[in-house]
Design a protein around this motif. Structure first.
Motif, mmCIF file in Angstrom:
data_model
loop_
_atom_site.group_PDB
_atom_site.id
_atom_site.type_symbol
_atom_site.label_atom_id
_atom_site.label_comp_id
_atom_site.label_asym_id
_atom_site.label_seq_id
_atom_site.Cartn_x
_atom_site.Cartn_y
_atom_site.Cartn_z
ATOM 1 N N TYR A 129 0.851 -1.200 0.000
ATOM 2 C CA TYR A 129 0.000 0.000 0.000
ATOM 3 C C TYR A 129 0.881 1.241 0.000
ATOM 4 C CZ TYR A 129 -4.431 -2.411 0.874
ATOM 5 O OH TYR A 129 -5.554 -3.194 0.755
ATOM 6 N N ALA A 130 0.315 2.367 -0.454
ATOM 7 C CA ALA A 130 1.049 3.631 -0.454
ATOM 8 C C ALA A 130 0.088 4.774 -0.184
ATOM 9 C CB ALA A 130 1.769 3.854 -1.780
ATOM 10 N N SER A 131 0.643 5.882 0.308
ATOM 11 C CA SER A 131 -0.168 7.057 0.640
ATOM 12 C C SER A 131 0.712 8.297 0.575
ATOM 13 C CB SER A 131 -0.769 6.919 2.040
ATOM 14 O OG SER A 131 -1.381 8.127 2.463
ATOM 15 N N GLU A 132 0.105 9.399 0.223
ATOM 16 C CA GLU A 132 0.836 10.669 0.215
ATOM 17 C C GLU A 132 0.783 11.352 1.570
ATOM 18 O OE1 GLU A 132 1.091 14.885 -2.326
ATOM 19 O OE2 GLU A 132 -0.341 13.323 -2.887
ATOM 20 N N ASP A 133 -0.356 11.236 2.264
ATOM 21 C CA ASP A 133 -0.537 11.946 3.531
ATOM 22 C C ASP A 133 -0.586 11.031 4.747
ATOM 23 O OD1 ASP A 133 -2.969 10.721 3.158
ATOM 24 O OD2 ASP A 133 -4.139 12.580 3.039
ATOM 25 N N GLY A 134 -0.494 9.714 4.547
ATOM 26 C CA GLY A 134 -0.557 8.787 5.666
ATOM 27 C C GLY A 134 -1.964 8.488 6.125
ATOM 28 N N ILE A 135 -2.962 9.035 5.443
ATOM 29 C CA ILE A 135 -4.361 8.832 5.826
ATOM 30 C C ILE A 135 -5.152 8.151 4.710
ATOM 31 C CG2 ILE A 135 -6.510 10.005 6.470
ATOM 32 C CD1 ILE A 135 -4.831 12.145 7.828
ATOM 33 N N HIS A 136 -4.961 8.603 3.490
ATOM 34 C CA HIS A 136 -5.659 8.031 2.342
ATOM 35 C C HIS A 136 -4.729 7.024 1.661
ATOM 36 C CE1 HIS A 136 -7.493 11.984 3.110
ATOM 37 N NE2 HIS A 136 -8.612 11.426 2.689
ATOM 38 N N TRP A 137 -5.101 5.746 1.677
ATOM 39 C CA TRP A 137 -4.235 4.678 1.213
ATOM 40 C C TRP A 137 -4.807 3.986 -0.021
ATOM 41 C CZ3 TRP A 137 0.471 3.443 3.511
ATOM 42 C CH2 TRP A 137 0.744 4.107 4.717
ATOM 43 N N LYS A 138 -3.904 3.467 -0.868
ATOM 44 C CA LYS A 138 -4.317 2.689 -2.031
ATOM 45 C C LYS A 138 -3.481 1.416 -2.125
ATOM 46 C CE LYS A 138 -1.181 5.009 -5.306
ATOM 47 N NZ LYS A 138 -1.082 5.736 -6.595
ATOM 48 N N ASN A 139 -4.126 0.361 -2.577
ATOM 49 C CA ASN A 139 -3.439 -0.890 -2.835
ATOM 50 C C ASN A 139 -2.682 -0.742 -4.151
ATOM 51 O OD1 ASN A 139 -2.742 -3.608 -3.481
ATOM 52 N ND2 ASN A 139 -4.467 -4.358 -2.264
ATOM 53 N N LEU A 140 -1.354 -0.852 -4.121
ATOM 54 C CA LEU A 140 -0.538 -0.530 -5.283
ATOM 55 C C LEU A 140 -0.718 -1.506 -6.437
ATOM 56 C CD1 LEU A 140 2.840 0.574 -3.633
ATOM 57 C CD2 LEU A 140 1.187 2.021 -4.820
ATOM 58 N N TYR A 141 -0.887 -2.788 -6.143
ATOM 59 C CA TYR A 141 -0.872 -3.784 -7.213
ATOM 60 C C TYR A 141 -2.079 -4.718 -7.186
ATOM 61 C CZ TYR A 141 3.891 -2.068 -6.873
ATOM 62 O OH TYR A 141 4.993 -1.243 -6.785
ATOM 63 N N ASN A 142 -2.906 -4.621 -6.149
ATOM 64 C CA ASN A 142 -4.103 -5.462 -6.026
ATOM 65 C C ASN A 142 -3.771 -6.953 -6.098
ATOM 66 O OD1 ASN A 142 -6.131 -3.368 -5.749
ATOM 67 N ND2 ASN A 142 -5.681 -2.867 -7.888
ATOM 68 N N ARG A 143 -2.634 -7.307 -5.570
ATOM 69 C CA ARG A 143 -2.203 -8.700 -5.454
ATOM 70 C C ARG A 143 -1.117 -8.761 -4.396
ATOM 71 N NH1 ARG A 143 2.804 -9.482 -7.589
ATOM 72 N NH2 ARG A 143 3.591 -7.978 -9.144
ATOM 73 N N PRO A 144 -0.897 -9.931 -3.810
ATOM 74 C CA PRO A 144 0.178 -10.036 -2.818
ATOM 75 C C PRO A 144 1.547 -9.912 -3.455
ATOM 76 C CG PRO A 144 -0.762 -12.194 -3.266
ATOM 77 C CD PRO A 144 -1.647 -11.194 -3.962
ATOM 78 N N VAL A 145 2.464 -9.233 -2.781
ATOM 79 C CA VAL A 145 3.838 -9.096 -3.269
ATOM 80 C C VAL A 145 4.804 -9.992 -2.499
ATOM 81 C CG1 VAL A 145 3.476 -6.758 -4.134
ATOM 82 C CG2 VAL A 145 4.258 -7.092 -1.771
ATOM 83 N N VAL A 146 4.416 -10.402 -1.290
ATOM 84 C CA VAL A 146 5.197 -11.360 -0.500
ATOM 85 C C VAL A 146 4.265 -12.511 -0.161
ATOM 86 C CG1 VAL A 146 6.638 -11.743 1.550
ATOM 87 C CG2 VAL A 146 6.553 -9.475 0.494
ATOM 88 N N THR A 147 4.614 -13.712 -0.599
ATOM 89 C CA THR A 147 3.690 -14.846 -0.462
ATOM 90 C C THR A 147 4.245 -15.993 0.369
ATOM 91 O OG1 THR A 147 4.504 -15.791 -2.543
ATOM 92 C CG2 THR A 147 2.584 -14.325 -2.669
ATOM 93 N N LYS A 148 5.534 -15.964 0.691
ATOM 94 C CA LYS A 148 6.144 -17.060 1.435
ATOM 95 C C LYS A 148 6.374 -16.638 2.880
ATOM 96 C CE LYS A 148 8.462 -18.933 -2.659
ATOM 97 N NZ LYS A 148 9.763 -19.308 -3.271
ATOM 98 N N GLY A 149 5.527 -17.134 3.766
ATOM 99 C CA GLY A 149 5.613 -16.786 5.176
ATOM 100 C C GLY A 149 4.328 -17.183 5.875
ATOM 101 N N ALA A 150 4.278 -16.961 7.187
ATOM 102 C CA ALA A 150 3.060 -17.246 7.957
ATOM 103 C C ALA A 150 2.187 -16.005 8.076
ATOM 104 C CB ALA A 150 3.421 -17.792 9.338
ATOM 105 N N PHE A 151 2.807 -14.841 8.359
ATOM 106 C CA PHE A 151 2.167 -13.532 8.327
ATOM 107 C C PHE A 151 1.121 -13.300 9.425
ATOM 108 C CE2 PHE A 151 2.706 -14.595 3.634
ATOM 109 C CZ PHE A 151 3.970 -14.050 3.560
ATOM 110 N N ASP A 152 0.885 -14.266 10.320
ATOM 111 C CA ASP A 152 -0.198 -14.136 11.299
ATOM 112 C C ASP A 152 0.235 -13.320 12.504
ATOM 113 O OD1 ASP A 152 1.559 -16.286 11.907
ATOM 114 O OD2 ASP A 152 0.072 -17.145 13.280
ATOM 115 N N SER A 153 0.874 -12.200 12.244
ATOM 116 C CA SER A 153 1.335 -11.272 13.267
ATOM 117 C C SER A 153 1.680 -9.982 12.546
ATOM 118 C CB SER A 153 2.545 -11.845 14.001
ATOM 119 O OG SER A 153 2.996 -10.967 15.008
#
Length: 382
Positions: free
Chosen positions: A175-199
């Motif tokens: 995700y990215a934002s110019e002001d830290g408040i309004h965010w957009k999903n940059l690619y609409n897909r996962p960029v890191v897929t190998k991991g557990a991520f439950d934290s």
């Protein structure tokens, strides 16, 4: 005889030079005594961790959308302003009934939850919610991108996402934002897929390595994927790097000296703000079946005992699993090979106010000049 004496003298000098330890050239950079990188020997002295002291409550998680399981806080200091991001969670499984909340401060002590009107939660937009994307908000973790030449529209970046349940996002999304408040999903897909991520999985731009670094949750054994969730072993960390925040290297498990003995629930790794060549992690150790409070102590603090299946907490507490302790430990790393725990005692240990964390404490991301997190200021700043 003279030639023999000269050769002996040269040999002795060479031997002495070879045995003389090399002194690291640190130039004018700041160094912290969080490890023994600059220490050859220690006699009659030891490294001492300074503990934070209570400066009073600064923020209360008391809104319905924040719930009883608010947590995973991130503090960013930018342009004379402090930004605080945290998860609001009313309950349920990972990815369920979760939002990302925002607060701001001019001094790190007086905080405001702005009514942003961005998302409808509970039938109202009168809230400080900045993100409601299912699965992403479980562990949404922003940072200020300090890469030279970063576009203004992407000054703030973040990763978030989970796998293994019906709220799966397939991995971490960018995700990215110019002001830290309004965010957009940059690619609409996962960029890191190998991991557990439950934290909470953290990322940052590293001027030391000239790339983005992501430190994520893994398990040392077992299988974790959308198709099969059978983690075993210890909760631990791996790291991945990227030049563009979209193409990431295969994660490499972190090595620990001495070897890891306990679960590490979160890493909270980031470059120290006045010495960015040094990565500091206020990691949280996870000790299953060890409670910080007895049932009697919990009753005196008006929280349910930690032996219950899902203990209730005061509005200021973070997410609490059953019967666990999560003291914070300090880890440090100077390169990508691994990290060493400089201090195994908790900081705070186990919590400044036990009623906030009857079962565990967890570090926040972001060491700022005003302290380690919104409620704490170190007694002896580094």
């Amino acid at each position: 005889m003279k030639i023999t004496s000269l050769l002996c003298a040269l040999g002795l000098a060479s031997s002495l030079l070879a045995s003389t330890p090399t002194v690291p050239d640190i130039g004018s950079r700041r160094e912290l005594f969080v490890d023994r990188f600059l220490v050859e020997t220690m006699k009659g002295v030891n490294l001492q961790l300074h503990h934070p002291h209570d400066e009073g409550e600064v923020l209360r998680f008391d809104q319905p959308w924040e719930g009883q399981f608010a947590g995973y806080c991130t503090v960013i200091h930018e342009g004379g302003k402090y930004h605080l991001y945290y998860r609001g969670k009313e309950g349920g499984a990972d990815g369920s009934r979760e939002v990302t909340c925002y607060a701001t401060s001019d001094d790190g002590q007086k905080w405001v939850k702005p009514k942003l009107g961005l998302h409808e939660v509970g039938g109202s937009r009168d809230n400080n919610v900045i993100l409601t994307d299912r699965g992403i908000t479980h562990n949404f973790s922003p940072f200020l991108d300090t890469r030279p030449g970063v576009p203004a529209a992407e000054r703030f970046k973040a990763l978030g996402g989970i796998i293994g349940n019906n709220a799966s996002t397939g991995g971490l999304h960018a995700y990215a934002s110019e002001d830290g408040i309004h965010w957009k999903n940059l690619y609409n897909r996962p960029v890191v897929t190998k991991g557990a991520f439950d934290s909470q999985n953290v990322a940052f731009w590293s001027p030391l390595e000239n790339c983005y670094v992501c430190v994520m949750r893994i398990f040392t054994k077992g299988t974790v994927s959308d198709k099969e969730w059978r983690p075993t072993g210890l909760r631990s960390m791996s790291r991945s790097t990227s030049q563009d925040f979209v193409n990431w290297s295969d994660p490499v498990p972190m090595k620990f000296l001495p070897a890891q003995e306990h679960h590490l629930y979160t890493s909270q790794t980031h470059p120290y703000f006045r010495a960015p060549h040094l990565y500091v992690a206020t990691a949280a150790r996870f000790l299953p079946k060890k409670a910080a409070l007895t049932d009697e102590e919990a009753a005196g603090l008006k929280v349910e005992p930690p032996t219950t299946s899902r203990p209730k907490t005061s509005p200021t507490a973070c997410c609490l699993p059953p019967a666990t302790v999560r003291p914070t430990t300090r880890l440090s790393a100077r390169d990508s090979s691994g990290r060493a725990p400089a201090f195994l005692s908790g900081s705070p240990a186990p919590a400044i106010q036990p009623e906030r964390c009857p079962d565990r404490t967890g570090g926040d991301v972001g060491v700022c000049q005003s302290g380690l997190c919104p409620a704490y200021r170190p007694s002896a700043p580094l």
